[in-house]
Write a protein that holds these residues in place. Structure first.
Motif, PDB file in Angstrom:
ATOM      1  N   VAL A  56       0.924  -1.553  -0.055  1.00 46.28           N
ATOM      2  CA  VAL A  56      -0.470   0.050  -0.239  1.00 46.28           C
ATOM      3  C   VAL A  56       0.974   1.234   0.268  1.00 46.28           C
ATOM      4  O   VAL A  56       1.466   1.572   0.485  1.00 46.28           O
ATOM      5  CB  VAL A  56      -1.058   0.191   0.848  1.00 46.28           C
ATOM      6  CG1 VAL A  56      -1.943   1.468   1.442  1.00 46.28           C
ATOM      7  CG2 VAL A  56      -1.671  -1.752   1.106  1.00 46.28           C
ATOM      8  N   ARG A 111      -0.777   8.907  -2.297  1.00 44.08           N
ATOM      9  CA  ARG A 111       0.150   9.498  -2.713  1.00 44.08           C
ATOM     10  C   ARG A 111      -0.480  10.816  -1.525  1.00 44.08           C
ATOM     11  O   ARG A 111      -1.072  11.019  -1.281  1.00 44.08           O
ATOM     12  CB  ARG A 111      -1.266  10.359  -3.903  1.00 44.08           C
ATOM     13  CG  ARG A 111      -0.420  11.118  -4.718  1.00 44.08           C
ATOM     14  CD  ARG A 111      -1.890  11.211  -5.960  1.00 44.08           C
ATOM     15  NE  ARG A 111      -1.800  10.213  -6.868  1.00 44.08           N
ATOM     16  CZ  ARG A 111      -1.003  10.164  -8.128  1.00 44.08           C
ATOM     17  NH1 ARG A 111       0.104  10.616  -8.091  1.00 44.08           N
ATOM     18  NH2 ARG A 111      -1.109   9.018  -8.084  1.00 44.08           N
ATOM     19  N   TRP A 155       3.582   9.405  -5.019  1.00 44.63           N
ATOM     20  CA  TRP A 155       3.206   8.608  -4.663  1.00 44.63           C
ATOM     21  C   TRP A 155       4.641   7.734  -3.796  1.00 44.63           C
ATOM     22  O   TRP A 155       5.370   8.798  -3.378  1.00 44.63           O
ATOM     23  CB  TRP A 155       2.799   7.408  -5.376  1.00 44.63           C
ATOM     24  CG  TRP A 155       1.982   7.061  -5.890  1.00 44.63           C
ATOM     25  CD1 TRP A 155       2.099   6.956  -7.099  1.00 44.63           C
ATOM     26  CD2 TRP A 155       1.097   6.985  -5.498  1.00 44.63           C
ATOM     27  NE1 TRP A 155       0.665   7.085  -7.245  1.00 44.63           N
ATOM     28  CE2 TRP A 155       0.037   7.623  -7.053  1.00 44.63           C
ATOM     29  CE3 TRP A 155       0.163   6.543  -4.202  1.00 44.63           C
ATOM     30  CZ2 TRP A 155      -1.392   6.556  -6.704  1.00 44.63           C
ATOM     31  CZ3 TRP A 155      -0.533   6.014  -4.056  1.00 44.63           C
ATOM     32  CH2 TRP A 155      -1.794   6.112  -5.327  1.00 44.63           C
ATOM     33  N   THR A 159      -4.125   5.465   5.419  1.00 47.68           N
ATOM     34  CA  THR A 159      -4.307   4.476   4.814  1.00 47.68           C
ATOM     35  C   THR A 159      -5.627   4.096   5.829  1.00 47.68           C
ATOM     36  O   THR A 159      -6.240   3.105   4.620  1.00 47.68           O
ATOM     37  CB  THR A 159      -2.966   2.993   5.082  1.00 47.68           C
ATOM     38  OG1 THR A 159      -3.507   2.770   6.257  1.00 47.68           O
ATOM     39  CG2 THR A 159      -2.169   3.957   4.422  1.00 47.68           C
ATOM     40  N   GLU A 212      -5.123   9.745  -2.010  1.00 44.93           N
ATOM     41  CA  GLU A 212      -5.033   9.067  -1.879  1.00 44.93           C
ATOM     42  C   GLU A 212      -4.359   7.747  -1.550  1.00 44.93           C
ATOM     43  O   GLU A 212      -3.216   8.325  -1.690  1.00 44.93           O
ATOM     44  CB  GLU A 212      -4.958   8.757  -3.693  1.00 44.93           C
ATOM     45  CG  GLU A 212      -5.164   7.490  -4.475  1.00 44.93           C
ATOM     46  CD  GLU A 212      -5.474   7.718  -6.143  1.00 44.93           C
ATOM     47  OE1 GLU A 212      -5.487   6.542  -6.970  1.00 44.93           O
ATOM     48  OE2 GLU A 212      -4.686   8.854  -6.412  1.00 44.93           O
ATOM     49  N   ARG A 227      -3.998   3.159  -2.249  1.00 42.54           N
ATOM     50  CA  ARG A 227      -3.792   2.209  -3.603  1.00 42.54           C
ATOM     51  C   ARG A 227      -2.997   1.794  -3.561  1.00 42.54           C
ATOM     52  O   ARG A 227      -1.827   1.253  -2.981  1.00 42.54           O
ATOM     53  CB  ARG A 227      -3.252   2.899  -4.602  1.00 42.54           C
ATOM     54  CG  ARG A 227      -3.913   2.071  -6.106  1.00 42.54           C
ATOM     55  CD  ARG A 227      -3.246   2.555  -7.460  1.00 42.54           C
ATOM     56  NE  ARG A 227      -3.900   3.852  -7.373  1.00 42.54           N
ATOM     57  CZ  ARG A 227      -3.665   4.173  -8.336  1.00 42.54           C
ATOM     58  NH1 ARG A 227      -2.749   3.739  -9.192  1.00 42.54           N
ATOM     59  NH2 ARG A 227      -4.011   5.611  -8.863  1.00 42.54           N
ATOM     60  N   PHE A 285      -0.401  -2.021  -4.939  1.00 44.66           N
ATOM     61  CA  PHE A 285      -0.067  -2.304  -5.897  1.00 44.66           C
ATOM     62  C   PHE A 285       0.795  -3.140  -5.632  1.00 44.66           C
ATOM     63  O   PHE A 285       1.046  -3.599  -4.402  1.00 44.66           O
ATOM     64  CB  PHE A 285       1.040  -1.216  -5.930  1.00 44.66           C
ATOM     65  CG  PHE A 285       1.251   0.419  -6.203  1.00 44.66           C
ATOM     66  CD1 PHE A 285       0.974   1.214  -7.102  1.00 44.66           C
ATOM     67  CD2 PHE A 285       0.832   0.862  -4.801  1.00 44.66           C
ATOM     68  CE1 PHE A 285       0.694   1.706  -7.568  1.00 44.66           C
ATOM     69  CE2 PHE A 285      -0.140   2.394  -6.065  1.00 44.66           C
ATOM     70  CZ  PHE A 285      -0.336   2.762  -6.935  1.00 44.66           C
TER      71      PHE A 285
END
Length: 151
Positions: A35, A38, A45, A70, A118, A120, A122
């Protein structure tokens, strides 16, 4: 009066002439994805993390910063990846970062929307290497290499 001034000078020296201590977190989800957040300030990132608050230990900071940035819950701290202290590693201030790998779970959603735009997950093959903030490219590569770094 002289002792009071010496005390004030000592406190100011500690506050303004010593590195700030913080954590950087490599959150790994149950499916193996990593994780990233941004950053709102640069748009880059990076790995989540932050400053150790007064009266707080490093594991508590890891748990708090993981959730704030997060929305994920800490399952466990897995391993120490390294301690990074180069004076230029953070463009804002001289800081020392203790980097740890953690197992995390839950729903990803930034709680601290002033810092994070943000969140995300990966796959290892899709990590935005070479484009991460601060020295997070190095930290992530050290993690992937399985090394423990003192830098």
């Amino acid at each position: 009066m002289l002792r009071s001034w010496q005390f004030v000078q000592t406190v100011l020296g500690i506050l303004f002439r010593h590195p700030v201590t913080g954590t950087t977190i490599i959150p790994v989800l149950p499916d193996g994805k990593i994780v990233l957040i941004r950053r709102r300030d640069t748009g880059q990132w990076g790995l989540p993390g932050g400053i150790v608050n007064w009266g707080e230990d490093v594991p508590t900071t890891v748990e708090r910063e993981l959730e704030e940035e997060t929305g994920l819950k800490l399952v466990k701290i897995c391993r120490l990846v390294g301690v990074y202290s180069a004076p230029d590693r953070d463009p804002r201030v001289h800081s020392i970062s203790i980097v740890v790998e953690v197992e995390a779970q839950g729903t990803m959603q930034a709680q601290d929307t002033l810092e994070v735009s943000e969140v995300r997950a990966f796959d290892l093959s899709s990590l935005p290497k070479g484009q991460l903030s601060h020295d997070h490219d190095r930290q992530l590569q050290d993690y992937l290499d399985g090394s423990i770094t003192l830098a």
